[in-house]
Write a protein that holds these residues in place. Structure first.
Motif, PDB file in Angstrom:
ATOM      1  N   ASN A 144       2.086   0.927  85.364  1.00 25.95           N
ATOM      2  CA  ASN A 144       2.392   0.929  83.933  1.00 25.95           C
ATOM      3  C   ASN A 144       2.417   2.342  83.365  1.00 25.95           C
ATOM      4  O   ASN A 144       3.290   2.695  82.561  1.00 25.95           O
ATOM      5  CB  ASN A 144       1.378   0.073  83.174  1.00 25.95           C
ATOM      6  CG  ASN A 144       1.544  -1.412  83.451  1.00 25.95           C
ATOM      7  OD1 ASN A 144       2.627  -1.852  83.839  1.00 25.95           O
ATOM      8  ND2 ASN A 144       0.481  -2.177  83.264  1.00 25.95           N
ATOM      9  N   ALA A 145       1.432   3.148  83.797  1.00 20.85           N
ATOM     10  CA  ALA A 145       1.388   4.529  83.313  1.00 20.85           C
ATOM     11  C   ALA A 145       2.613   5.312  83.794  1.00 20.85           C
ATOM     12  O   ALA A 145       3.214   6.078  83.033  1.00 20.85           O
ATOM     13  CB  ALA A 145       0.106   5.205  83.803  1.00 20.85           C
ATOM     14  N   ALA A 146       2.972   5.109  85.053  1.00 21.16           N
ATOM     15  CA  ALA A 146       4.138   5.799  85.602  1.00 21.16           C
ATOM     16  C   ALA A 146       5.404   5.385  84.874  1.00 21.16           C
ATOM     17  O   ALA A 146       6.257   6.222  84.551  1.00 21.16           O
ATOM     18  CB  ALA A 146       4.263   5.493  87.093  1.00 21.16           C
ATOM     19  N   SER A 147       5.537   4.103  84.585  1.00 18.66           N
ATOM     20  CA  SER A 147       6.710   3.605  83.878  1.00 18.66           C
ATOM     21  C   SER A 147       6.845   4.282  82.522  1.00 18.66           C
ATOM     22  O   SER A 147       7.942   4.693  82.113  1.00 18.66           O
ATOM     23  CB  SER A 147       6.611   2.080  83.698  1.00 18.66           C
ATOM     24  OG  SER A 147       7.705   1.579  82.962  1.00 18.66           O
ATOM     25  N   GLY A 148       5.706   4.437  81.813  1.00 16.23           N
ATOM     26  CA  GLY A 148       5.732   5.081  80.506  1.00 16.23           C
ATOM     27  C   GLY A 148       6.120   6.535  80.582  1.00 16.23           C
ATOM     28  O   GLY A 148       6.899   7.037  79.746  1.00 16.23           O
ATOM     29  N   GLN A 149       5.613   7.247  81.589  1.00 15.37           N
ATOM     30  CA  GLN A 149       5.938   8.666  81.711  1.00 15.37           C
ATOM     31  C   GLN A 149       7.398   8.880  82.115  1.00 15.37           C
ATOM     32  O   GLN A 149       8.052   9.814  81.640  1.00 15.37           O
ATOM     33  CB  GLN A 149       4.993   9.339  82.710  1.00 15.37           C
ATOM     34  CG  GLN A 149       3.557   9.413  82.203  1.00 15.37           C
ATOM     35  CD  GLN A 149       2.689  10.389  82.994  1.00 15.37           C
ATOM     36  OE1 GLN A 149       3.091  10.888  84.031  1.00 15.37           O
ATOM     37  NE2 GLN A 149       1.489  10.645  82.491  1.00 15.37           N
ATOM     38  N   ILE A 150       7.894   8.004  82.985  1.00 14.12           N
ATOM     39  CA  ILE A 150       9.300   8.106  83.379  1.00 14.12           C
ATOM     40  C   ILE A 150      10.213   7.823  82.183  1.00 14.12           C
ATOM     41  O   ILE A 150      11.221   8.505  81.964  1.00 14.12           O
ATOM     42  CB  ILE A 150       9.598   7.138  84.541  1.00 14.12           C
ATOM     43  CG1 ILE A 150       8.839   7.572  85.799  1.00 14.12           C
ATOM     44  CG2 ILE A 150      11.101   7.078  84.824  1.00 14.12           C
ATOM     45  CD1 ILE A 150       8.855   6.564  86.919  1.00 14.12           C
ATOM     46  N   GLU A 151       9.819   6.827  81.407  1.00 16.89           N
ATOM     47  CA  GLU A 151      10.594   6.497  80.202  1.00 16.89           C
ATOM     48  C   GLU A 151      10.607   7.660  79.221  1.00 16.89           C
ATOM     49  O   GLU A 151      11.586   7.875  78.495  1.00 16.89           O
ATOM     50  CB  GLU A 151      10.005   5.249  79.539  1.00 16.89           C
ATOM     51  CG  GLU A 151      10.843   4.715  78.389  1.00 16.89           C
ATOM     52  CD  GLU A 151      10.308   3.408  77.825  1.00 16.89           C
ATOM     53  OE1 GLU A 151      10.664   3.071  76.685  1.00 16.89           O
ATOM     54  OE2 GLU A 151       9.531   2.731  78.523  1.00 16.89           O
ATOM     55  N   SER A 152       9.535   8.446  79.213  1.00 19.55           N
ATOM     56  CA  SER A 152       9.456   9.607  78.327  1.00 19.55           C
ATOM     57  C   SER A 152      10.260  10.791  78.841  1.00 19.55           C
ATOM     58  O   SER A 152      10.413  11.791  78.136  1.00 19.55           O
ATOM     59  CB  SER A 152       7.992  10.026  78.145  1.00 19.55           C
ATOM     60  OG  SER A 152       7.253   9.013  77.488  1.00 19.55           O
ATOM     61  N   GLY A 153      10.720  10.686  80.091  1.00 21.54           N
ATOM     62  CA  GLY A 153      11.585  11.736  80.611  1.00 21.54           C
ATOM     63  C   GLY A 153      11.076  12.487  81.825  1.00 21.54           C
ATOM     64  O   GLY A 153      11.788  13.352  82.367  1.00 21.54           O
ATOM     65  N   ALA A 154       9.862  12.198  82.285  1.00 22.86           N
ATOM     66  CA  ALA A 154       9.309  12.897  83.451  1.00 22.86           C
ATOM     67  C   ALA A 154      10.029  12.448  84.726  1.00 22.86           C
ATOM     68  O   ALA A 154      10.273  11.260  84.919  1.00 22.86           O
ATOM     69  CB  ALA A 154       7.815  12.629  83.567  1.00 22.86           C
TER      70      ALA A 154
END
Length: 378
Positions: A248-258
């Protein structure tokens, strides 16, 4: 740059001596004597078998070594985390094989108390295992208590240097140095100038990973944005043992552009790597060379590298010292120079990125030479 593993290079295999499927062949007295520990203090993963015993009932190594073998107590997440605990198991398995000694490795129980940890460590010592190693700082109180009761047993504790006793070896690492190399790699590999760090639990130990990573990123390219997130505030809330939280954390960071994610989250890190692989962005592993982990094989093409911490080598070294009758005690601090910290280069896609490899190798040399001092706090 490869970690120079020295005596402990790859994850050991159980073979017939330690197989979960061969319990019928294990020594009955060992099974019986450890029943209390297994029921009250977590599962027993493997025990000394008859193959490990000499004709006189002692270990098969030498007349000087009288113990049953090595006792290993896992941290949260247990064996199979593809990271921290599995690194410890690699050293345990190699030591058993090389020195022809017995051993038992034990899993933590769900929701266990501090008293359970004390009982597990003391039970291992009482049953004659030496050394007895606690994998993780959570064992500090238990090691301190047990060391006073069993002065002839050598105890090892990984990631803690607060227990001071003549029979205790504090096995600690410069995690920030390997994390710095991860930061350099991330800053060179990102195409979005945006990377992420995911820590399992918001504690000083994991702050070292964050500090080194962020410094490595910023020293390489100050323009790169770094997302930072911790999964839980306390270990008991699952920060090191919940792949879903990592995902879930990874999904959020990827969505933010990382587009490069580095985790220091134990078993939870599997979720980070799985999500990164699914989204086709880079992940950087931790502790073990996660590119080589079978459980993560589906995603290995997206594992840029791993910030290595040779926990297995430390376990092996301690066991060797005890077997040879010259136990290592006191603080043992491993760093890049010692070869017990490093950055894995197993992925051919990483080694093909010559500019990234060159930057990481230069950073490693500068740290070893003292030109770069890596921070230990964010």
């Amino acid at each position: 740059m490869r970690l120079r593993r020295g005596s402990c290079g790859t994850r050991g295999t159980r073979g017939s001596r330690g197989s979960r499927g061969s319990r019928a062949s294990q020594v009955a007295v060992v099974v019986a004597s450890l029943a209390l520990a297994a029921s009250a203090c977590g599962k027993t993963s493997s025990e000394a078998s008859s193959e490990d015993e000499g004709k006189d009932g002692k270990s098969g190594n030498s007349s000087k070594y009288k113990a049953k073998g090595i006792g290993l107590a896992y941290d949260i997440g247990g064996q199979g985390d593809q990271s921290f605990n599995d690194a410890a198991y690699a050293g345990y398995a190699k030591a058993r094989k090389d020195f022809k000694i017995g051993g038992v490795d034990m899993e933590p129980g769900d929701g266990e108390s501090s008293a359970d940890k004390v009982q597990r460590i003391e039970q291992l010592a009482k049953q004659g295992y030496n050394p007895v190693v606690g994998v993780g700082y959570i064992y500090a109180p238990a090691i301190k208590e047990a060391a006073a009761k069993f002065p002839k047993t050598t105890f090892g504790i990984i990631d803690d240097n607060t227990v001071k006793a003549d029979n205790v070896s504090d096995l600690v690492f410069h995690e920030e140095q390997g994390s710095y190399l991860a930061g350099v790699a991330a800053a060179k590999a990102t195409k979005a100038d945006h990377v992420g760090f995911i820590g399992g639990v918001d504690i000083p130990l994991i702050h070292k990973f964050e500090a080194g990573f962020v410094q490595g990123v910023k020293d390489t390219n100050p323009k790169v944005k770094v997302e930072k997130q911790y999964l839980t505030e306390k270990p008991e809330d699952g920060g090191f043992s919940s792949p879903d939280k990592g995902q879930n954390a990874a999904s959020g960071q990827i969505e933010s552009g990382a587009d490069v994610l580095y985790h220091a989250a134990g078993l939870s890190g599997q979720g980070v790597i799985q999500e990164a692989g699914s989204q086709k962005v880079w992940a950087i592993g931790v502790d073990s060379d996660q590119y080589k982990q079978k459980a993560l094989a589906k995603y290995k093409d997206y594992i840029l590298g791993s910030a290595l911490k040779d926990v297995g080598g430390a376990v092996y070294d301690l066991t060797k010292s005890v077997v040879e009758g010259k136990p290592i005690t006191g603080e043992q601090r491993y760093d890049l120079k010692s070869g017990r910290v490093g950055f894995a280069d197993s992925n051919p896609k990483y080694t093909a990125m010559k500019d990234v490899v060159a930057a990481v190798e230069k950073a490693e040399k500068d740290i070893v030479d003292g030109k770069i001092t890596v921070k230990t706090t964010p």
